[in-house]
Design an enzyme around this catalytic site. Structure first.
Site, PDB file in Angstrom:
ATOM      1  N   LYS A  90       0.779  -1.224  -0.094  1.00 21.18           N
ATOM      2  CA  LYS A  90       0.019   0.104   0.033  1.00 21.18           C
ATOM      3  C   LYS A  90       0.835   1.466   0.022  1.00 21.18           C
ATOM      4  O   LYS A  90       0.748   2.117  -0.830  1.00 21.18           O
ATOM      5  CB  LYS A  90      -0.877  -0.199   1.157  1.00 21.18           C
ATOM      6  N   SER A  91       1.766   1.328   0.781  1.00 15.75           N
ATOM      7  CA  SER A  91       2.673   2.564   0.769  1.00 15.75           C
ATOM      8  C   SER A  91       3.375   2.934  -0.260  1.00 15.75           C
ATOM      9  O   SER A  91       3.654   4.009  -0.649  1.00 15.75           O
ATOM     10  CB  SER A  91       3.706   2.131   2.134  1.00 15.75           C
ATOM     11  N   GLY A 127      -5.449   7.489   5.631  1.00 15.34           N
ATOM     12  CA  GLY A 127      -4.433   8.523   6.068  1.00 15.34           C
ATOM     13  C   GLY A 127      -3.037   8.887   5.360  1.00 15.34           C
ATOM     14  O   GLY A 127      -2.568  10.116   5.252  1.00 15.34           O
ATOM     15  N   ARG A 170       2.874   6.132  -3.244  1.00 13.90           N
ATOM     16  CA  ARG A 170       4.143   6.832  -3.542  1.00 13.90           C
ATOM     17  C   ARG A 170       4.478   6.940  -5.204  1.00 13.90           C
ATOM     18  O   ARG A 170       4.741   7.669  -5.703  1.00 13.90           O
ATOM     19  CB  ARG A 170       5.249   6.368  -2.743  1.00 13.90           C
ATOM     20  N   ARG A 181      -6.545   1.146  17.830  1.00 12.83           N
ATOM     21  CA  ARG A 181      -6.267  -0.320  17.683  1.00 12.83           C
ATOM     22  C   ARG A 181      -5.792  -1.031  19.215  1.00 12.83           C
ATOM     23  O   ARG A 181      -5.986  -2.262  19.085  1.00 12.83           O
ATOM     24  CB  ARG A 181      -4.896  -0.571  16.755  1.00 12.83           C
ATOM     25  N   ASP A 219       1.816  -1.388  11.806  1.00  9.39           N
ATOM     26  CA  ASP A 219       0.608  -1.912  11.254  1.00  9.39           C
ATOM     27  C   ASP A 219       0.073  -3.210  11.625  1.00  9.39           C
ATOM     28  O   ASP A 219      -0.764  -3.771  11.498  1.00  9.39           O
ATOM     29  CB  ASP A 219       0.522  -1.700   9.633  1.00  9.39           C
ATOM     30  N   LYS A 230      -4.779   5.022  14.568  1.00 10.37           N
ATOM     31  CA  LYS A 230      -4.979   4.481  13.157  1.00 10.37           C
ATOM     32  C   LYS A 230      -6.251   4.424  12.928  1.00 10.37           C
ATOM     33  O   LYS A 230      -7.098   5.340  13.283  1.00 10.37           O
ATOM     34  CB  LYS A 230      -4.308   3.188  13.422  1.00 10.37           C
TER      35      LYS A 230
HETATM   36  C1  S3P Z   1       2.378   4.765   6.087  1.00 18.89           C
HETATM   37  C2  S3P Z   1       2.976   4.999   7.535  1.00 18.89           C
HETATM   38  C3  S3P Z   1       2.254   4.507   8.940  1.00 18.89           C
HETATM   39  C4  S3P Z   1       1.333   3.357   8.512  1.00 18.89           C
HETATM   40  C5  S3P Z   1       0.352   3.616   7.409  1.00 18.89           C
HETATM   41  C6  S3P Z   1       1.121   3.832   6.110  1.00 18.89           C
HETATM   42  C7  S3P Z   1       2.875   5.488   5.074  1.00 18.89           C
HETATM   43  O1  S3P Z   1       1.762   5.668   9.450  1.00 18.89           O
HETATM   44  O2  S3P Z   1       0.509   3.148   9.738  1.00 18.89           O
HETATM   45  O3  S3P Z   1      -0.316   2.416   7.453  1.00 18.89           O
HETATM   46  O4  S3P Z   1       2.818   4.616   3.937  1.00 18.89           O
HETATM   47  O5  S3P Z   1       3.721   6.210   5.235  1.00 18.89           O
HETATM   48  P1  S3P Z   1       2.348   6.600  10.335  1.00 18.89           P
HETATM   49  O6  S3P Z   1       3.243   7.535   9.806  1.00 18.89           O
HETATM   50  O7  S3P Z   1       1.196   7.337  10.907  1.00 18.89           O
HETATM   51  O8  S3P Z   1       2.867   5.697  11.438  1.00 18.89           O
END
Ligand code: S3P
Length: 441
Positions: free
Chosen positions: A29-30, A102, A34, A354, A323, A350
């Site tokens: 996902k991350s 988020g 990006r 959680r 996560d 989150k």
């Molecule tokens: C993420 C960073 C994390 C993670 C989120 C994805 C990212 O959040 O919990 O699922 O892709 O940079 P935080 O930066 O709030 O820790």
């Protein structure tokens, strides 16, 4: 509409089963988020493979379409992004909807603060409760103009300011999202942006900047970028998401007779806390093959069932497994003895709180826990009973409790599961193919 959908989907997990065979989890996902962002800002055409076709990454894609970027796909994980260059985004003619994500909202806040136009970022009921001052405050120090709603919550109103200046800033919390927002703003800022993290967090932004030709200097927990460098399109192969693999790793550890292979999982060392924690608990995990693609390490993993023991989780592993704690709490409940987690207050902000939501779900299944402000103590080895668990629309809570059924005494019902589609489309069918007895209604 989305709220109706969220509360209606229920998972019914029948006890027993074991996980076997070979599976491939969806893309990270991350990295998927990006890839769209940097591909859009690059000169040239970026081809992405293995893209996560989940709602969160699709929300990011739709935002860039609304900003005038032509994007083809996704089709079986393939996406083609026609980059518009650092200064080519167009003013959107409506609010930009980040859905449940988020990552979309925080990273976009940094990127959009530096544009010559105004815009608004909104999200769903869960996202609009999440803290945004953590990005708005340091962006203001760079000269950005943003307004949040009461309590630093979304929506975020951004007044474009194309003259940001570099910033030297120590993050008050370990957050890759905040770090990434500031690095994205730093692409546009006059001079250098220097970010120091309290603990190392996922470094996909830094790696991808380098892949797109933007120099990044890294020394320990400090990262530096200088504004004004153009990005050049580059192909991206998105690895399987270790955060999605986590449910299956835990499921295979706790269900006797399991022997599961997971192919092409991203094993960036800023993400592998789950492997370290499970190994400390006694898990039988093997890396069968490992390689690098597009600057990110990948591996094929094999996991076999084995009795786990409770541990005190080393705090330095917390950001590297942030996560994965919902899944790890299920492992801890099955382990012999007590597991103690501290230093994880970030879990409270989150997609749900959680710590509390997992403690409530574990209690509903007969597991004793003690809730701490920044963690949880779990008394393992009591065995899961039968019961109904509320996921509060949090995808990772829903998938974690699905795995609990593998060693429960009776059926488990999990409510409010539609948001599993944000990160793991096809979860129920993949879980069933691997050996879980799960259906959704
Ligand atoms: C993420 C960073 C994390 C993670 C989120 C994805 C990212 O959040 O919990 O699922 O892709 O940079 P935080 O930066 O709030 O820790």
């Amino acid at each position: 509409m989305s709220e109706m959908k969220d509360t209606m989907q229920v998972y019914h997990a029948t006890p027993g089963g074991r996980l076997t065979g070979t599976i491939r989890v969806p893309g990270d996902k991350s990295i998927s988020h990006r890839s769209i962002m940097l591909g859009a800002l690059a000169e040239g055409v970026t081809e992405v493979t293995g893209f996560l076709e989940g709602e969160d990454a699709l929300a990011t894609m739709n935002v860039f379409r609304a900003l005038g970027v032509q994007i083809e796909g996704p089709e079986q994980g393939r996406v083609t992004i026609h980059g518009v260059g650092l200064h080519g985004l167009k003013a959107p003619d409506m609010a930009l909807d980040c859905g449940n994500s988020g990552t979309s909202m925080r990273l976009l806040a940094g990127l959009l603060a530096a544009q010559p136009f105004d815009c608004t970022l909104t999200g769903d009921a869960s996202l609009t409760q999440r803290p945004m001052a953590r990005v708005a405050d340091p962006l203001r120090l760079m000269g950005a103009r943003l307004e949040t709603a009461a309590g630093g919550r979304p929506p975020l109103k951004i007044y474009g300011t194309p003259e940001l200046h570099g910033l030297t800033y120590t993050l008050p919390m370990a957050s890759a999202q905040v770090k990434s927002a500031l690095l994205l703003a730093g692409l546009y800022a006059q001079g250098e942006t220097v970010i120091t993290e309290p603990e190392v967090t996922r470094d996909h932004t830094e790696r991808m900047f380098e892949g797109f030709g933007v120099p990044v200097r890294r020394e320990g927990r400090t990262i530096r970028v200088t504004g004004g460098h153009g990005l050049h399109a580059t192909p991206i192969e998105v690895p399987g998401d270790i955060s999605s693999a986590a449910f299956f790793l835990v499921g295979a550890c706790i269900s006797p007779g399991s022997d599961l292979r997971l192919q092409s999982v991203g094993v960036n060392p800023t993400r592998t806390g789950i492997l370290d924690v499970l190994r400390l608990m006694g898990a039988n995990l093997e890396i069968e093959r490992s390689w690098i693609a597009g600057g990110e390490p990948l591996a094929d993993l094999r996991v076999r069932a084995t009795p786990l023991r409770g541990i005190t989780i080393p705090t330095e592993l917390v950001p590297l497994a942030i996560d994965e704690f919902p899944a790890l709490f299920i492992a801890a409940a099955c382990a012999e003895g007590r597991t103690i987690l501290r230093g994880a207050a970030e879990l409270r902000v989150k997609e749900s709180d959680r710590i509390q939501v997992m403690a409530d779900g574990l209690k509903a299944l007969g597991i004793y826990t003690e809730v701490l402000p920044d963690g949880l103590i779990i008394e393992g080895g009591q065995g899961f009973g039968s019961g109904t668990v509320e996921s509060h629309g949090d995808h990772r809570i829903a998938m974690s409790f699905s795995m609990a059924a593998l060693c429960a005494q009776g059926p488990i019902e999990i409510r409010d599961c539609a948001n599993v589609a944000t990160s793991f489309p096809g979860f129920v069918s993949l879980a069933c193919a691997a050996g879980l007895n799960l259906n959704a209604s």
